[in-house]
Design a protein around this motif. Sequence first.
Motif, PDB file in Angstrom:
ATOM      1  N   GLN A 114      32.182  39.845  43.606  1.00 13.22           N
ATOM      2  CA  GLN A 114      32.623  40.995  44.399  1.00 13.22           C
ATOM      3  C   GLN A 114      33.573  40.573  45.508  1.00 13.22           C
ATOM      4  N   CYS A 115      34.678  41.293  45.647  1.00 16.09           N
ATOM      5  CA  CYS A 115      35.622  41.072  46.747  1.00 16.09           C
ATOM      6  C   CYS A 115      34.929  41.440  48.056  1.00 16.09           C
ATOM      7  N   GLN A 116      34.999  40.544  49.023  1.00 20.20           N
ATOM      8  CA  GLN A 116      34.346  40.774  50.310  1.00 20.20           C
ATOM      9  C   GLN A 116      35.055  41.845  51.143  1.00 20.20           C
ATOM     10  N   GLU A 117      36.312  42.132  50.807  1.00 19.34           N
ATOM     11  CA  GLU A 117      37.063  43.128  51.572  1.00 19.34           C
ATOM     12  C   GLU A 117      36.909  44.546  51.029  1.00 19.34           C
ATOM     13  N   CYS A 118      37.069  44.719  49.711  1.00 21.58           N
ATOM     14  CA  CYS A 118      37.079  46.082  49.164  1.00 21.58           C
ATOM     15  C   CYS A 118      35.940  46.383  48.188  1.00 21.58           C
ATOM     16  N   GLY A 119      35.218  45.355  47.762  1.00 18.31           N
ATOM     17  CA  GLY A 119      34.072  45.574  46.885  1.00 18.31           C
ATOM     18  C   GLY A 119      34.370  45.587  45.400  1.00 18.31           C
ATOM     19  N   THR A 120      35.650  45.480  44.999  1.00 18.15           N
ATOM     20  CA  THR A 120      35.946  45.423  43.566  1.00 18.15           C
ATOM     21  C   THR A 120      35.739  43.995  43.065  1.00 18.15           C
ATOM     22  N   VAL A 121      35.950  43.794  41.787  1.00 18.00           N
ATOM     23  CA  VAL A 121      35.707  42.504  41.151  1.00 18.00           C
ATOM     24  C   VAL A 121      36.940  41.611  41.272  1.00 18.00           C
ATOM     25  N   ILE A 122      36.720  40.347  41.679  1.00 18.42           N
ATOM     26  CA  ILE A 122      37.836  39.407  41.700  1.00 18.42           C
ATOM     27  C   ILE A 122      38.042  38.820  40.310  1.00 18.42           C
ATOM     28  N   CYS A 123      39.188  38.227  40.093  1.00 21.73           N
ATOM     29  CA  CYS A 123      39.566  37.664  38.807  1.00 21.73           C
ATOM     30  C   CYS A 123      39.129  36.201  38.722  1.00 21.73           C
ATOM     31  N   CYS A 124      38.478  35.825  37.630  1.00 22.19           N
ATOM     32  CA  CYS A 124      38.045  34.433  37.478  1.00 22.19           C
ATOM     33  C   CYS A 124      39.221  33.497  37.214  1.00 22.19           C
ATOM     34  N   HIS A 125      40.323  34.010  36.709  1.00 26.81           N
ATOM     35  CA  HIS A 125      41.445  33.148  36.350  1.00 26.81           C
ATOM     36  C   HIS A 125      42.296  32.719  37.549  1.00 26.81           C
ATOM     37  N   ASN A 126      42.193  33.443  38.659  1.00 25.29           N
ATOM     38  CA  ASN A 126      42.979  33.048  39.828  1.00 25.29           C
ATOM     39  C   ASN A 126      42.233  33.201  41.150  1.00 25.29           C
ATOM     40  N   GLY A 127      41.050  33.769  41.132  1.00 20.56           N
ATOM     41  CA  GLY A 127      40.264  33.917  42.355  1.00 20.56           C
ATOM     42  C   GLY A 127      40.729  35.032  43.272  1.00 20.56           C
ATOM     43  N   LEU A 128      41.601  35.887  42.763  1.00 18.39           N
ATOM     44  CA  LEU A 128      42.159  36.960  43.588  1.00 18.39           C
ATOM     45  C   LEU A 128      41.535  38.307  43.279  1.00 18.39           C
ATOM     46  N   CYS A 129      41.460  39.131  44.307  1.00 21.92           N
ATOM     47  CA  CYS A 129      41.162  40.546  44.130  1.00 21.92           C
ATOM     48  C   CYS A 129      42.510  41.202  43.867  1.00 21.92           C
ATOM     49  N   LEU A 130      42.658  41.857  42.742  1.00 29.01           N
ATOM     50  CA  LEU A 130      43.948  42.445  42.402  1.00 29.01           C
ATOM     51  C   LEU A 130      44.210  43.749  43.145  1.00 29.01           C
ATOM     52  N   ASN A 131      43.258  44.183  43.964  1.00 31.45           N
ATOM     53  CA  ASN A 131      43.490  45.294  44.885  1.00 31.45           C
ATOM     54  C   ASN A 131      44.004  44.765  46.221  1.00 31.45           C
ATOM     55  N   CYS A 132      43.348  43.750  46.740  1.00 34.38           N
ATOM     56  CA  CYS A 132      43.663  43.243  48.078  1.00 34.38           C
ATOM     57  C   CYS A 132      44.739  42.161  48.089  1.00 34.38           C
ATOM     58  N   ASN A 133      44.854  41.395  46.998  1.00 37.35           N
ATOM     59  CA  ASN A 133      45.722  40.215  47.002  1.00 37.35           C
ATOM     60  C   ASN A 133      46.827  40.252  45.952  1.00 37.35           C
ATOM     61  N   LEU A 134      47.226  41.428  45.548  1.00 36.76           N
ATOM     62  CA  LEU A 134      48.240  41.535  44.507  1.00 36.76           C
ATOM     63  C   LEU A 134      49.564  40.909  44.935  1.00 36.76           C
ATOM     64  N   GLU A 135      49.892  40.990  46.209  1.00 31.35           N
ATOM     65  CA  GLU A 135      51.160  40.416  46.683  1.00 31.35           C
ATOM     66  C   GLU A 135      51.201  38.906  46.489  1.00 31.35           C
ATOM     67  N   THR A 136      50.055  38.230  46.568  1.00 27.75           N
ATOM     68  CA  THR A 136      49.995  36.788  46.309  1.00 27.75           C
ATOM     69  C   THR A 136      50.415  36.509  44.871  1.00 27.75           C
ATOM     70  N   LEU A 137      49.929  37.302  43.951  1.00 25.05           N
ATOM     71  CA  LEU A 137      50.279  37.142  42.546  1.00 25.05           C
ATOM     72  C   LEU A 137      51.722  37.562  42.269  1.00 25.05           C
ATOM     73  N   GLN A 138      52.224  38.516  43.008  1.00 22.25           N
ATOM     74  CA  GLN A 138      53.625  38.917  42.842  1.00 22.25           C
ATOM     75  C   GLN A 138      54.569  37.800  43.298  1.00 22.25           C
ATOM     76  N   ARG A 139      54.192  37.073  44.335  1.00 21.11           N
ATOM     77  CA  ARG A 139      55.003  35.943  44.813  1.00 21.11           C
ATOM     78  C   ARG A 139      54.936  34.749  43.877  1.00 21.11           C
ATOM     79  N   ASN A 140      53.766  34.543  43.260  1.00 17.45           N
ATOM     80  CA  ASN A 140      53.550  33.397  42.375  1.00 17.45           C
ATOM     81  C   ASN A 140      52.727  33.862  41.179  1.00 17.45           C
TER      82      ASN A 140
END
Length: 148
Positions: A114-140
């Motif tokens: 569970q994402c500590q910020e929004c409560g959705t599920v984080i991704c096992c392949h990159n450790g990111l919450c695709l709600n809260c951290n999508l910009e990280t994935l957009q940059r890389n």
Amino acid sequence: MNEKLIAPCGMNCSLCISYQFMKNDLNKQGFRKKYCPGCIPRGKNCTHMSDGCELLGKGKVRFCYECEAFPCKRLKSLDKRYRSKYHMSMIENLTYIQENGIEGFLKKEEEKWQCQECGTVICCHNGLCLNCNLETLQRNKKYRWNEE
């Protein structure tokens, strides 16, 4: 979490980047990622293992732990890759399901991923919450756990 998103090999498909991209339709935001609804919902039994396992390929077992060869060489290899790169173990998942049942496993997974910020599920392949951290994935687009 949904029981149908737990693959026979122990993969929790709800943690997979391809499932999360499909669920959130993220290709509309400039990505080009193959979408996947999960192994069981698309009738594949198990994407990782079914082409090399007759029992899985023919849907004769629900989970790999039901096989007398559990854990087989192929599952051990897959598990090693996921433990080292993606912070999860399919063999540990299957053992937990076998010992505690699917409902207990789903509850544990919900808490663990569970994402500590929004409560959705984080991704096992990159450790990111695709709600809260999508910009990280957009940059890389090849971002992996805790890279700079």
